[in-house]
Structures are given as C-alpha cells and as structure tokens.
Design an enzyme around this catalytic site. Structure first.
Site, mmCIF file in Angstrom:
data_model
loop_
_atom_site.group_PDB
_atom_site.id
_atom_site.type_symbol
_atom_site.label_atom_id
_atom_site.label_comp_id
_atom_site.label_asym_id
_atom_site.label_seq_id
_atom_site.Cartn_x
_atom_site.Cartn_y
_atom_site.Cartn_z
ATOM 1 N N LYS A 1 47.946 52.388 34.547
ATOM 2 C CA LYS A 1 48.316 52.037 33.034
ATOM 3 C C LYS A 1 49.272 50.608 33.420
ATOM 4 O O LYS A 1 49.870 50.748 34.404
ATOM 5 C CB LYS A 1 49.092 53.258 32.725
ATOM 6 C CG LYS A 1 50.239 52.907 31.614
ATOM 7 C CD LYS A 1 49.281 52.722 30.045
ATOM 8 C CE LYS A 1 50.198 52.277 29.095
ATOM 9 N NZ LYS A 1 49.145 52.088 28.005
ATOM 10 N N CYS B 1 48.231 43.067 25.049
ATOM 11 C CA CYS B 1 48.620 44.095 24.440
ATOM 12 C C CYS B 1 49.250 43.934 22.818
ATOM 13 O O CYS B 1 49.991 43.283 22.585
ATOM 14 C CB CYS B 1 49.858 45.008 25.061
ATOM 15 S SG CYS B 1 50.487 46.334 24.173
HETATM 16 C C1 DHB Z 1 48.945 49.162 25.109
HETATM 17 C C2 DHB Z 1 47.620 48.744 24.374
HETATM 18 C C3 DHB Z 1 46.945 47.705 25.070
HETATM 19 O O1 DHB Z 1 45.930 47.337 24.143
HETATM 20 C C4 DHB Z 1 47.519 47.325 26.280
HETATM 21 O O2 DHB Z 1 46.711 46.304 26.621
HETATM 22 C C5 DHB Z 1 48.511 47.642 26.823
HETATM 23 C C6 DHB Z 1 49.322 48.457 26.249
HETATM 24 C C7 DHB Z 1 49.715 50.205 24.395
HETATM 25 O O3 DHB Z 1 49.889 50.288 23.138
HETATM 26 O O4 DHB Z 1 50.337 50.810 25.182
#
Ligand code: DHB
Length: 309
Positions: free
Chosen positions: A43, A128
């Site tokens: 993540k 993000c």
């Molecule tokens: C999140 C969503 C994304 O598309 C990303 O690249 C990183 C984080 C999120 O909302 O946590």
C-alpha cells in the site's frame, strides 16, 4: 509459460496486485506472498500512519468500483520493516509504493529507502486522486519534472512511477518527453480514473462519503483508457523504461490485451478486491489458454505487437 523478465528478475507470471488493494497489513501482504502472483506491491506509504477518509469509502459495482480511501496506511516504517524482514527478501517479488503528500515527504521517504538495505523496486505514486485539497502530481507537468529531477539526484535503486490516466495526445507527448529525461525503471499506467461520480438511483444518493461521492473509478469501465495509456507510453518511451499495465484486468483476455499494447507486468485492483487472491490463478490460466490457442510459447512473442489497420 507466463515467465516474465523484469528489471533483472524472472517472475513466474506477470501478475501483481495493484497498490492499495489487499496490501495494507502484513497479513494481507503475506497472503499475496503465498499466492500465485508473480510479484506484489505494498500500500502506498506516507511518512506517518494515516486513518484515511471516513467510510463508506469503497463501493463495488457490476462493471467496476469507486473509491475515495484517502491514503489510509500504516506509515512508512511499517512497510520498510516488512520488506526488510520478509523471509525471501532479495527475490525481487515485493515492490514498495510511496505516496508522499508533498515533495518533501516523498524525498524524505526515498532518502530512507536509498539508505536502507532494501534492494527491490520502488514505485513513486504521482496519482492519488482522493486526498481533499491535494492535486494529482501527474497532472502538473512542471511539478512532475521537478520531483523527478530532485529524486534522481540521489536515488540509485530501481524506481518506477504510477501515473494517472491521460486523455489528450499532446499530454501523452509532453509527459513522455519529460519521463524520457530520467533513468526510470518503468511507468505504471493507470491509476483510477479520478473524481468520477457513481450514484444509487433508488436512493438518489452518492455511494461513498468523502468528497460528496466523488472518487476514483476502476474495473471494466477503465480498460479502454488503460490500454490507450499503456500503448501511448510504450510507443513514446525509451525502450529501457518498461510499462506496467493496470486497469480493467478481469480476465485472461484483458491481460492479453494489455500485453499486446506493450505492458511487461500487469496489476489487478478491482477484481482482486472482488475475488481475493484466487484471481491470480484464474487470470493466469485464462491467459495461458489464449496463448496456447494462438500458438504462443512465451509472452515475448507478442508483447507490444499490436497491429494498426
Ligand atoms: C489512494 C488512492 C489512489 O488511487 C492512490 O494512488 C493512492 C491512494 C487512496 O485513496 O488511498
């Protein structure tokens, strides 16, 4: 065989999770490690742990998903500890994703990775879409060039970038021109189609709480956009810069299409969330069946060889 060479490692197949899906905790990462995925990724980390946005923040629908997670994660140290203490470290199977909310945060985390014993691949997330008030870096070409300029002054380990989808030929040309100035290992196309809106018609209401229902779309909705981005970058980037294809991979046929467009590794987000890690067995066997029926013995025989008419 689905055997895939990528950045000096050989993987059993090109399949991975897409960062954000099934990779928040050590337990989830261990499940990916035990799965048939060729590789997997953590993540996206920020320097400190984050709760993320209020729930509901993920909503699956028939043709895909919408999310506005807001970068919930256990913090950089948690993932660094995981990759440094993993039993089979050195096999190259785990990639490390970072998504700082500022240039300084990204530089700080990359300095830590550079100074650590981590030898794997790092993915710098420039896309993000879900943190209120924080624009996607990948849509700001000057900022993209600035961050890469600063990063490559000190970062010497393999680094890729996760890009948002682009929708204009001039944007493809411009961003590829910038990326080609740097010793990138890869680009990953695409992150979700950001700030879309899915509605519950019966309730006449949005389906996720943050940002009045606006969120990133993944799944079958985004495959044509993903394929266009994979192809656009594959034909524009220096051949040393590989492409990872992400977006709308539900079946072996979707995987085959991404490979035809030029992808080397393939990431699965929405469908992994729906099916869990057995998705890798199914997509791999469907991809192998397509290759068998076409007489392809290896992915290298058709990667990137999409024909024009
Ligand atoms: C999140 C969503 C994304 O598309 C990303 O690249 C990183 C984080 C999120 O909302 O946590």
């Amino acid at each position: 065989s689905l055997s895939t060479q990528f950045l000096g490692h050989t993987y059993a197949n090109p399949l991975m999770n897409a960062s954000g899906v099934h990779c928040m905790s050590v337990e989830e990462l261990q499940e990916l490690d035990r799965s048939s995925a060729g590789a997997f990724i953590t993540k996206s980390a920020t320097p400190a742990e984050r709760e993320g946005n209020p729930e509901p923040r993920y909503y699956p629908v028939a043709l895909g998903s919408i999310n506005s997670m807001g970068l919930p994660n256990r913090g950089f140290d948690y993932y660094l500890d995981y990759v440094l203490n993993r039993e089979s470290k050195g096999d190259g199977r785990v990639f490390f994703s970072v998504a700082g909310m500022s240039l300084a945060d990204n530089l700080a985390m990359l300095h830590r990775l550079q100074d650590s014993d981590y030898t794997g691949v790092t993915e710098l997330n420039l896309s993000c879409p879900n943190v209120p008030g924080k624009p996607q870096v990948g849509y700001d070409f000057e900022q993209t060039q600035q961050i890469l300029t600063e990063v490559f002054q000190f970062y010497k380990k393999p680094l890729g970038v996760k890009l948002p989808p682009y929708f204009d030929m001039v944007h493809f040309d411009t961003i590829a021109g910038i990326l080609n100035r740097f010793p990138l290992a890869y680009v990953n196309c695409i992150n979700s189609v950001g700030n879309a809106l899915y509605i519950d018609t019966d309730l006449e209401q949005v389906v996720v709480k943050p940002k009045n229902g606006f969120g990133g779309i993944g799944g079958q909705y985004v495959k044509p956009t993903a394929l266009a981005n994979v192809r656009a970058f594959y034909v524009r980037l220096n051949p040393e810069i590989k492409v990872i294809g992400t977006g709308g991979i539900t079946t072996g046929r979707d995987a085959f299409e991404h490979l035809l467009c030029g992808a080397t590794m393939l990431q699965i987000g929405t469908q992994l969330c729906k099916d869990g890690t057995p998705v890798f067995d199914r997509v791999a066997s469907e991809l192998q069946q397509i290759m068998d029926s076409k007489g392809y013995k290896s992915i290298d025989e058709f990667r990137g060889k999409l024909q024009s008419i």
